[in-house]
Design a protein around this motif. Structure first.
Motif, PDB file in Angstrom:
ATOM      1  N   THR A   2     -47.079  33.546   3.625  1.00 13.10           N
ATOM      2  CA  THR A   2     -45.891  34.064   3.907  1.00 13.10           C
ATOM      3  C   THR A   2     -45.106  32.697   4.131  1.00 13.10           C
ATOM      4  OG1 THR A   2     -46.562  36.030   4.941  1.00 13.10           O
ATOM      5  CG2 THR A   2     -44.534  35.341   5.460  1.00 13.10           C
ATOM      6  N   SER A   3     -43.829  32.534   3.450  1.00  9.68           N
ATOM      7  CA  SER A   3     -43.152  31.303   3.526  1.00  9.68           C
ATOM      8  C   SER A   3     -41.810  31.628   3.654  1.00  9.68           C
ATOM      9  CB  SER A   3     -43.125  30.635   2.155  1.00  9.68           C
ATOM     10  OG  SER A   3     -44.753  30.309   1.914  1.00  9.68           O
ATOM     11  N   VAL A   4     -41.184  30.738   4.602  1.00 10.79           N
ATOM     12  CA  VAL A   4     -39.814  30.558   4.798  1.00 10.79           C
ATOM     13  C   VAL A   4     -39.342  29.245   4.391  1.00 10.79           C
ATOM     14  CG1 VAL A   4     -37.947  30.662   6.575  1.00 10.79           C
ATOM     15  CG2 VAL A   4     -39.952  32.102   6.749  1.00 10.79           C
ATOM     16  N   VAL A   5     -38.371  29.374   3.476  1.00  6.63           N
ATOM     17  CA  VAL A   5     -38.090  28.143   2.652  1.00  6.63           C
ATOM     18  C   VAL A   5     -36.429  27.772   2.802  1.00  6.63           C
ATOM     19  CG1 VAL A   5     -37.994  26.672   0.376  1.00  6.63           C
ATOM     20  CG2 VAL A   5     -39.849  28.167   1.070  1.00  6.63           C
ATOM     21  N   ILE A   6     -36.165  26.530   3.409  1.00  2.00           N
ATOM     22  CA  ILE A   6     -34.969  26.073   3.575  1.00  2.00           C
ATOM     23  C   ILE A   6     -34.716  25.078   2.579  1.00  2.00           C
ATOM     24  CG2 ILE A   6     -33.200  25.171   5.037  1.00  2.00           C
ATOM     25  CD1 ILE A   6     -35.032  26.082   7.425  1.00  2.00           C
ATOM     26  N   ALA A   7     -33.602  25.418   1.727  1.00  5.46           N
ATOM     27  CA  ALA A   7     -33.345  24.269   0.670  1.00  5.46           C
ATOM     28  C   ALA A   7     -32.094  24.141   0.108  1.00  5.46           C
ATOM     29  CB  ALA A   7     -34.338  24.954  -0.582  1.00  5.46           C
ATOM     30  N   HIS A   8     -31.905  22.949  -0.409  1.00  8.89           N
ATOM     31  CA  HIS A   8     -30.747  22.738  -1.016  1.00  8.89           C
ATOM     32  C   HIS A   8     -30.618  22.580  -2.682  1.00  8.89           C
ATOM     33  CE1 HIS A   8     -28.563  20.084   2.653  1.00  8.89           C
ATOM     34  NE2 HIS A   8     -28.563  21.463   2.635  1.00  8.89           N
ATOM     35  N   ARG A   9     -31.913  22.377  -2.934  1.00 10.29           N
ATOM     36  CA  ARG A   9     -32.023  22.241  -4.457  1.00 10.29           C
ATOM     37  C   ARG A   9     -32.491  23.682  -5.050  1.00 10.29           C
ATOM     38  NH1 ARG A   9     -34.495  16.232  -5.474  1.00 10.29           N
ATOM     39  NH2 ARG A   9     -32.754  14.900  -4.606  1.00 10.29           N
ATOM     40  N   GLU A  37     -35.867  22.095   3.891  1.00  9.75           N
ATOM     41  CA  GLU A  37     -35.310  21.029   3.050  1.00  9.75           C
ATOM     42  C   GLU A  37     -36.184  19.861   2.706  1.00  9.75           C
ATOM     43  OE1 GLU A  37     -31.665  19.628   4.519  1.00  9.75           O
ATOM     44  OE2 GLU A  37     -31.121  21.798   4.973  1.00  9.75           O
ATOM     45  N   ALA A  38     -37.507  20.409   2.296  1.00  8.45           N
ATOM     46  CA  ALA A  38     -38.780  19.602   2.163  1.00  8.45           C
ATOM     47  C   ALA A  38     -38.470  18.631   0.871  1.00  8.45           C
ATOM     48  CB  ALA A  38     -40.053  20.068   1.754  1.00  8.45           C
ATOM     49  N   THR A  39     -37.621  18.860   0.012  1.00  8.05           N
ATOM     50  CA  THR A  39     -37.571  17.955  -1.208  1.00  8.05           C
ATOM     51  C   THR A  39     -36.160  17.257  -1.247  1.00  8.05           C
ATOM     52  OG1 THR A  39     -36.845  19.781  -2.931  1.00  8.05           O
ATOM     53  CG2 THR A  39     -39.263  19.394  -2.558  1.00  8.05           C
ATOM     54  N   SER A  40     -35.375  17.474  -0.462  1.00 11.20           N
ATOM     55  CA  SER A  40     -33.959  17.104  -0.433  1.00 11.20           C
ATOM     56  C   SER A  40     -33.731  15.657  -0.382  1.00 11.20           C
ATOM     57  CB  SER A  40     -32.948  17.384   0.557  1.00 11.20           C
ATOM     58  OG  SER A  40     -33.334  17.195   1.834  1.00 11.20           O
ATOM     59  N   ALA A  41     -34.661  14.741  -0.075  1.00 13.90           N
ATOM     60  CA  ALA A  41     -34.493  13.392   0.040  1.00 13.90           C
ATOM     61  C   ALA A  41     -35.387  12.778  -0.945  1.00 13.90           C
ATOM     62  CB  ALA A  41     -35.129  12.829   1.474  1.00 13.90           C
ATOM     63  N   LEU A  42     -35.790  13.328  -2.060  1.00 15.57           N
ATOM     64  CA  LEU A  42     -36.668  12.736  -3.205  1.00 15.57           C
ATOM     65  C   LEU A  42     -35.931  12.260  -4.474  1.00 15.57           C
ATOM     66  CD1 LEU A  42     -40.044  14.679  -2.399  1.00 15.57           C
ATOM     67  CD2 LEU A  42     -39.223  12.497  -1.402  1.00 15.57           C
ATOM     68  N   ASP A  43     -36.493  11.253  -4.936  1.00 15.08           N
ATOM     69  CA  ASP A  43     -36.111  11.142  -6.333  1.00 15.08           C
ATOM     70  C   ASP A  43     -36.580  12.421  -7.283  1.00 15.08           C
ATOM     71  OD1 ASP A  43     -38.561  10.263  -7.405  1.00 15.08           O
ATOM     72  OD2 ASP A  43     -38.199   8.610  -5.977  1.00 15.08           O
ATOM     73  N   THR A  44     -36.258  12.252  -8.618  1.00 14.69           N
ATOM     74  CA  THR A  44     -36.788  13.323  -9.611  1.00 14.69           C
ATOM     75  C   THR A  44     -38.065  13.467  -9.693  1.00 14.69           C
ATOM     76  OG1 THR A  44     -34.516  13.271 -10.584  1.00 14.69           O
ATOM     77  CG2 THR A  44     -36.403  14.441 -11.982  1.00 14.69           C
ATOM     78  N   THR A  62     -41.067  19.208   6.964  1.00 13.82           N
ATOM     79  CA  THR A  62     -39.469  18.859   7.258  1.00 13.82           C
ATOM     80  C   THR A  62     -38.850  17.963   6.081  1.00 13.82           C
ATOM     81  OG1 THR A  62     -39.928  17.213   8.864  1.00 13.82           O
ATOM     82  CG2 THR A  62     -39.520  19.562   9.732  1.00 13.82           C
ATOM     83  N   GLN A  63     -37.528  17.845   5.953  1.00 11.72           N
ATOM     84  CA  GLN A  63     -37.062  16.780   5.384  1.00 11.72           C
ATOM     85  C   GLN A  63     -37.453  15.694   5.711  1.00 11.72           C
ATOM     86  OE1 GLN A  63     -32.700  16.905   5.573  1.00 11.72           O
ATOM     87  NE2 GLN A  63     -32.555  15.223   4.096  1.00 11.72           N
ATOM     88  N   ASP A  64     -37.501  15.094   6.923  1.00 13.99           N
ATOM     89  CA  ASP A  64     -37.870  13.875   7.399  1.00 13.99           C
ATOM     90  C   ASP A  64     -39.475  13.990   7.508  1.00 13.99           C
ATOM     91  OD1 ASP A  64     -35.295  12.678   7.521  1.00 13.99           O
ATOM     92  OD2 ASP A  64     -34.847  13.920   9.414  1.00 13.99           O
ATOM     93  N   SER A  65     -40.154  13.083   6.834  1.00 14.87           N
ATOM     94  CA  SER A  65     -41.772  13.136   7.127  1.00 14.87           C
ATOM     95  C   SER A  65     -41.918  12.185   8.202  1.00 14.87           C
ATOM     96  CB  SER A  65     -42.224  12.533   5.708  1.00 14.87           C
ATOM     97  OG  SER A  65     -41.629  13.181   4.734  1.00 14.87           O
ATOM     98  N   ILE A  66     -42.354  12.986   9.177  1.00 17.50           N
ATOM     99  CA  ILE A  66     -42.727  12.357  10.423  1.00 17.50           C
ATOM    100  C   ILE A  66     -44.289  12.154  10.574  1.00 17.50           C
ATOM    101  CG2 ILE A  66     -42.849  12.796  13.146  1.00 17.50           C
ATOM    102  CD1 ILE A  66     -40.357  14.810  12.562  1.00 17.50           C
TER     103      ILE A  66
END
Length: 609
Positions: free
Chosen positions: A558-565, A533-540, A451-455
């Motif tokens: 099999t992958s289901v990817v939710i992304a902004h980038r 959104e696994a990379t949305s909160a990271l720097d380049t 997830t976006q927030d690494s728990i």
């Protein structure tokens, strides 16, 4: 008392301790009464009114047991007075009294010793079952409840159960026994005087019960406010960075002060009512003593009375023996009323129905064969539908990317696929089987999630990577970390894989935390991967390392990817563009670019959402 009875069920596995407690309490009650009765001969000697007995008495059944015991003691005292004087008689009675008091206190200690085991083991089981219940409840339950409230129920409410309910258990067992045996002794000494006492005691009980009823309502408000109090602390400490950034310290201090003041007011009210139990009981007891002195004194002074002065003084002693148990029982009832509020809050959680549960016919699924299908599904969190008549197929081995503005329903699809929530309409098919007919555990075993927030948890790096997996070799853990591009920074840490990463992993950077999350998913090695959104909160720089790790992880899966980038999804086999819970476009990156539609506009903005 219904809540009290339900909580008591958790003591049933420890019947052995309860039995031993009752046994020693019975012995304590017997010796407690005998220790007072033993003074009758002493008082007789002091008053010089001990009836001289020249022959040992005969036992004529239970009804004459008091006369038999007193006659035997008087016979022995008479013999000693004749042979050795009053001093020897006093020495005998003093020794007997010491003997009785020793065993009385020994049995009291042993009774308390075993009740401690009963209390502690019951509290342990209650905490375990409550935590297990919380863990089993769906995510929707926690969207409506504060985390602080849950913490309050597991800690403060359970502590209140221990202090109120379980601590009252011994009083409710021991004190009635003492009262019953004492009353029997009082009846044997004087029936008239004891019947007079029975007229006075119900009046005291009525006054006490009236006050205790008001305690429960205030206690319930107190426990709720305690939950709010813990929630504010938890939220404030978790969001301290934002609070300071927006200079909102004063706002949170005011909010905290209001809760503390409410807590102070309710706590004061509860304790004031609780503390009145003991002095009220003592005053009512003293009032009764005065009445007994008046009525009993008249009986003693009456000509030809059967009630002797030493018996009357012993009777007063016996009544005082009732006062403490009566006071303890009234205090126990106050405590139970106070604990009722906590019991209600605990039982409310234990009685909560889990809407997302396995059916009796649910099957275990150990592999993924063909495809996932969202078939005409509709879903709403509250009133408005987030998804409406939504359909989509995800073939095995393909990477399907979901893009769109916030609120379009992308993350909701991931939550529904993992059965964190259930659809309101339609069905989700997994190899043509409705996921409601698959055991949740086996379904989720086939999926990995980043997830976006690494728990992460306040534990070692190794334990965070091997989460939910037992007996994994260090070699496999290191291999997973290498695939996630995490091994390089881990080996440079002071204790390597045994380094503790702090609360929520706060000793690591955002990119490091995300790579640990990926390593955890890699080690699980599921056939289906969900990336939210696994990379949305990271720097380049971090994004490049994480993106490389994600690509390695998604190979042959099999992958289901939710992304902004764009970088995350341009290699997807199919990109699904969503808007307000519906699909507006779908195809490969090149196909969608050539359409010059919604997707192309998002790409040109370099922000998929």
């Amino acid at each position: 008392m219904q809540n009290f009875k339900r909580i008591l069920k958790y003591t049933y596995p420890y019947k052995k301790h309860a039995f031993l407690n009752i046994l020693f309490n019975i012995l304590y009650a017997i010796f407690n009464v005998l220790s007072v009765l033993a003074f009758i001969p002493v008082l007789g000697i002091l008053f010089n009114s001990t009836e001289k007995v020249s022959a040992p008495p005969k036992y004529n059944g239970f009804t004459s047991v008091s006369n038999y015991i007193q006659g035997s003691l008087n016979y022995k005292v008479s013999q000693l007075i004749e042979n050795g004087g009053v001093e020897d008689a006093l020495l005998l009675v003093s020794g007997l009294t010491l003997f009785l008091f020793f065993f009385k206190n020994l049995f009291r200690y042993l009774a308390s010793y075993f009740i401690v085991f009963l209390q502690m083991e019951t509290v342990r089981d209650l905490r375990n079952v409550l935590f297990e219940k919380y863990i089993s409840l769906p995510l929707s339950f926690f969207s409506e409840k504060h985390k602080g409230d849950a913490i309050s129920r597991i800690t403060a409410d359970i502590n209140e159960i221990q202090a109120s309910y379980l601590s009252s258990l011994e009083a409710l067992v021991r004190e009635p026994l003492t009262i019953i045996l004492t009353l029997i002794s009082m009846f044997l000494i004087s029936v008239k005087l004891t019947l007079f006492v029975f007229i006075l005691l119900p009046v005291s009980g009525l006054i006490i019960s009236t006050v205790s009823k008001k305690l429960k309502a205030t206690s319930l408000l107190l426990q709720r406010e305690n939950g709010n109090f813990l929630s504010i602390i938890e939220e404030s400490l978790s969001g301290l960075k934002i609070i300071k950034s927006f200079t909102a310290e004063n706002s949170f201090i005011k909010k905290y002060n209001k809760t503390v003041n409410d807590l102070y007011r309710l706590t004061t009210s509860v304790w004031q009512r609780k503390l009145i139990a003991s002095p009220l009981s003592e005053f009512l007891g003293t009032l009764t003593i005065v009445a007994i002195l008046w009525f009993g004194g008249r009986l003693v002074l009456t000509n030809n009375s059967e009630l002797q002065p030493q018996q009357f003084f012993a009777y007063i002693g016996l009544f005082y023996l009732i006062l403490n148990p009566a006071k303890a029982i009234s205090t126990a009832f106050y405590a139970i009323q106070k604990g009722n509020a906590s019991a209600e809050r605990i039982l409310e959680i234990l009685d909560t129905e889990n809407a997302i549960k396995d059916t009796k016919s649910a099957q275990v699924k150990t592999s993924f064969e063909t495809e996932i299908e969202f078939k005409n599904i509709s879903f709403k969190y509250e009133d408005e539908y987030v998804l409406k008549n939504f359909s989509l197929k995800v073939p095995k081995g393909q990477m399907v990317a979901l893009v769109g503005q916030s609120g379009s329903g992308k993350s909701t699809l991931a939550n529904l696929l993992t059965r964190f929530y259930d659809v309101n309409e339609g069905e989700i098919l997994f190899d043509e089987i409705n996921i409601k007919n698959i055991q949740k555990h086996s379904l989720r075993q086939l999926m990995g999630m980043v997830t976006q927030d690494s728990i992460l948890f306040n534990d070692t790096i190794k334990n965070n990577i091997t989460l939910g997996i037992e007996n994994k070799a260090d070699k496999e853990t290191i291999e997973a970390a290498k695939i996630a591009n995490a091994h390089e920074f881990i080996k440079d840490l002071p204790n390597g894989y045994d380094t503790n990463i702090g609360d929520s992993g706060n000793k690591l950077s955002g990119g490091q935390k995300q790579r640990l999350s990926i390593a955890r998913a890699v080690l699980k090695n599921p056939p289906i991967m969900i990336l939210d959104e696994a990379t949305s909160a990271l720097d380049t720089e971090s994004e490049k390392l994480v993106q490389d790790a994600l690509e390695k992880m998604m190979q042959n899966r099999t992958s289901v990817v939710i992304a902004h980038r764009l970088s995350t999804i341009q290699k997807a086999d199919m990109i699904v563009v969503m808007k307000k819970g519906k699909i507006v476009e779908q195809g490969t990156h090149e196909e969608l670019i050539s359409k010059s539609g919604t997707y192309k506009k998002l790409v040109e903005m370099q922000s998929l959402g």
